[in-house]
Write a protein that holds these residues in place. Structure first.
Motif, PDB file in Angstrom:
ATOM      1  N   ILE A 198      -9.779   4.503  -0.485  1.00  0.00           N
ATOM      2  CA  ILE A 198      -9.319   3.140  -0.724  1.00  0.00           C
ATOM      3  C   ILE A 198      -7.796   3.139  -0.791  1.00  0.00           C
ATOM      4  O   ILE A 198      -7.186   3.904  -1.539  1.00  0.00           O
TER       5      ILE A 198
ATOM      6  N   ASP B  27     -10.733  -0.823   1.654  1.00  0.00           N
ATOM      7  CA  ASP B  27     -11.772   0.195   1.485  1.00  0.00           C
ATOM      8  C   ASP B  27     -12.232   0.636   2.875  1.00  0.00           C
ATOM      9  O   ASP B  27     -12.798  -0.170   3.620  1.00  0.00           O
TER      10      ASP B  27
ATOM     11  N   HIS C 126      -5.012   1.245  -2.207  1.00  0.00           N
ATOM     12  CA  HIS C 126      -4.868   0.239  -3.253  1.00  0.00           C
ATOM     13  C   HIS C 126      -3.602  -0.588  -3.061  1.00  0.00           C
ATOM     14  O   HIS C 126      -2.550  -0.062  -2.707  1.00  0.00           O
ATOM     15  N   ASP C 127      -3.734  -1.872  -3.308  1.00  0.00           N
ATOM     16  CA  ASP C 127      -2.599  -2.789  -3.266  1.00  0.00           C
ATOM     17  C   ASP C 127      -1.902  -2.745  -4.622  1.00  0.00           C
ATOM     18  O   ASP C 127      -2.447  -3.204  -5.629  1.00  0.00           O
TER      19      ASP C 127
ATOM     20  N   TRP D 193       0.859  -1.184   0.000  1.00  0.00           N
ATOM     21  CA  TRP D 193       0.000   0.000   0.000  1.00  0.00           C
ATOM     22  C   TRP D 193       0.898   1.237   0.000  1.00  0.00           C
ATOM     23  O   TRP D 193       1.485   1.591   1.033  1.00  0.00           O
TER      24      TRP D 193
ATOM     25  N   TYR E 238      -5.311  -7.075  -2.265  1.00  0.00           N
ATOM     26  CA  TYR E 238      -5.354  -6.626  -0.876  1.00  0.00           C
ATOM     27  C   TYR E 238      -5.708  -5.141  -0.764  1.00  0.00           C
ATOM     28  O   TYR E 238      -5.204  -4.441   0.115  1.00  0.00           O
ATOM     29  N   ASP E 239      -6.590  -4.670  -1.641  1.00  0.00           N
ATOM     30  CA  ASP E 239      -7.096  -3.304  -1.507  1.00  0.00           C
ATOM     31  C   ASP E 239      -7.874  -3.189  -0.196  1.00  0.00           C
ATOM     32  O   ASP E 239      -8.546  -4.135   0.231  1.00  0.00           O
TER      33      ASP E 239
ATOM     34  N   GLU F 135      -2.594   7.801  -2.783  1.00  0.00           N
ATOM     35  CA  GLU F 135      -3.713   8.040  -3.699  1.00  0.00           C
ATOM     36  C   GLU F 135      -4.033   9.526  -3.851  1.00  0.00           C
ATOM     37  O   GLU F 135      -4.399   9.988  -4.927  1.00  0.00           O
TER      38      GLU F 135
END
Length: 400
Positions: free
Chosen positions: A353, A365, A355-356, A344, A362-363, A348
């Motif tokens: 979220i 949220d 994001h992986d 991670w 493996y995101d 972002e």
């Protein structure tokens, strides 16, 4: 005189370590800057960027010596194999070598300069560390012999990168629990994260950063500042399966640190900014990675144990990284690196979220988090997406 003494030391070191049959009647030749380590940093702020490469002799040359330099990308693979590093060879289209033939004039000990130019970074893999291997390919002239340990210079491209990071809010402290099919037993592993603190408390005033653990918090790897038994509120504690480890480093405010914690099946090691900082023993049990905790989410401790700072570059590996691998990961790593389970970047800049970057699913949220509100062992679902905050300023810059 000092140069001659140092040069003699380099020659002896090179002969002893590599078995060179060096002719001491000849002048020793080497690429400037490789006397102690072959890897040198090449900072690239704007394109094109130039780096001057020269060849030096261990004493004044009795005759002119011409040296032909070349970029040989195959040498990167050889260096990685020998030293356990994970450098990438720079793409041929990204770099040029100008004035590749340099000359040491009669009566002198330093050549004119070749110019290595980085003309493009298009196509560079995010998180990869690139090097330019400049090597002595040929020597023309009387009395000059290459010192093998200093034949090749590896120019590590260092780009200045601005990035977003998570700006912590105590109200965002919670857990993300992955589905059962995503659980991974980590028998050997590395956990990494970059951390930046605004302030620390005193000993006993705990500041929880994060935890990587099983679905029910079993065999947790948890990280916090200010635990009782430490030498200060600025000491990081790693609570590991069956044991504890305190950092030797006293962390400072308003600067970034890379924390890397490894377990190789027998020993737990903590690295700070790529340097081994502490060791510990523990149960040696596997960590059933299925849960990520941001901050301290239990009951009313979210605010009292709130870590005031920033977080990014959180990585979970299924192997113990070497010190050499860790040292190249401060700015980031290749998302498709061997053994990288989840990554991670937390850069972002918008949304909720995490994001992986590996694409392994493996995101996280933050509309779908769970925590024990009442300290009774019952997890309650929470949408804390509105508390995810991002920051990008002059403090969020790194030289890759």
């Amino acid at each position: 005189m000092m140069l001659l003494l140092l040069a003699a030391g380099w020659l002896l070191a090179g002969c002893d370590s590599e078995g060179d049959k060096f002719d001491y009647q000849k002048v020793g030749l080497l690429i400037s800057g490789t006397e102690q380590v072959p890897v040198q940093r090449f900072t690239v702020d704007e394109l094109p960027a130039a780096y001057a490469v020269t060849v030096k002799a261990t004493r004044r040359c009795a005759h002119p010596v011409t040296v032909r330099l070349a970029i040989d990308t195959a040498l990167v693979r050889e260096y990685n194999k020998e030293h356990g590093t994970a450098y990438y060879a720079v793409p041929a289209s990204a770099v040029t070598l100008e004035h590749s033939e340099v000359t040491i004039k009669q009566g002198e000990a330093l050549s004119d300069a070749a110019q290595v130019r980085v003309v493009s970074t298009d196509g560079f893999i995010e998180g990869a560390t690139y090097v330019i291997p400049v090597t002595i390919q040929q020597v023309d002239g009387e009395g000059g012999e290459v010192i093998e340990s200093s034949r090749t210079l590896l120019l590590q491209i260092s780009r200045i990168i601005s990035f977003y990071s998570l700006d912590n809010s105590y109200q965002a402290s919670s857990n993300y629990i992955f589905p059962d099919e995503k659980m991974v037993n980590l028998t050997n592993y590395t956990i990494e994260f970059k951390v930046y603190s605004y302030r620390f408390g005193n000993v006993g005033n705990i500041k929880r950063v994060l935890a990587i653990e099983g679905k029910n918090e079993e065999e947790a790897n948890m990280f916090r500042f200010g635990e009782n038994g430490s030498a200060g509120g600025d000491i990081l504690q790693w609570v590991l399966p069956g044991g504890r480890c305190f950092s030797s480093t006293h962390f400072k405010t308003n600067r970034w640190y890379l924390v890397s914690c490894t377990y190789d099946g027998s020993t737990f090691k903590m690295y700070v900014d790529g340097v081994e900082d502490a060791q510990a023993s523990g149960s040696g049990k596997a960590t059933p990675f299925q849960r990520f905790e941001l901050g301290m989410s239990w009951g009313g401790y979210r605010s009292s144990q709130f870590f005031s700072g920033r977080l990014c570059e959180v990585r979970v590996w299924n192997r113990a990284l070497t010190a050499s691998e860790i040292a190249t990961g401060f700015a980031g790593v290749n998302a498709h690196s061997d053994g990288l389970v989840a990554y991670w970047k937390m850069n972002e800049g918008e949304g909720h979220i995490f994001h992986d970057a590996t694409g392994h699913g493996y995101d996280m949220d933050w509309t779908d988090t769970w925590r024990d509100d009442s300290e009774n062992g019952v997890l309650v679902h929470h949408d804390y997406s509105q508390y995810i905050q991002w920051v990008k300023d002059d403090n969020n810059k790194v030289a890759q």
